[in-house]
Design a protein around this motif. Sequence first.
Motif: not given
Length: 97
Positions: A62-82
């Motif tokens: 809808d065109g709004r701008i949102e801020l979302a906290v980056v969860d590096h732990e989740a990113d790291d776990l996903m990379s390991m799983a891949e």
Amino acid sequence: MTDRKTDKGMKEAGAAPLTPPVSASMKVRKIGNSLGVILPKDILNALGVEEGDTVDVVQTHDGRIELAVVDHEADDLMSMAEEIMAENRAVLRALAK
């Protein structure tokens, strides 16, 4: 006592609305050669971020701008799983039969 990382995840997922709702108007200011806004302490607390943390800026449908906290732990776990899945592709295919 809540863990800061768990707190961030809950706020990102929208598990519970912030009480009271946080809003503020901010002026766009010159910061070096760029323009930016300074987020007030209550907004930073609501996001659960501190100096050095990373936030994503996302434009919604809808065109709004949102801020979302980056969860590096989740990113790291996903990379390991891949990596593990790529290394064991043959085994995973055999198990899928």
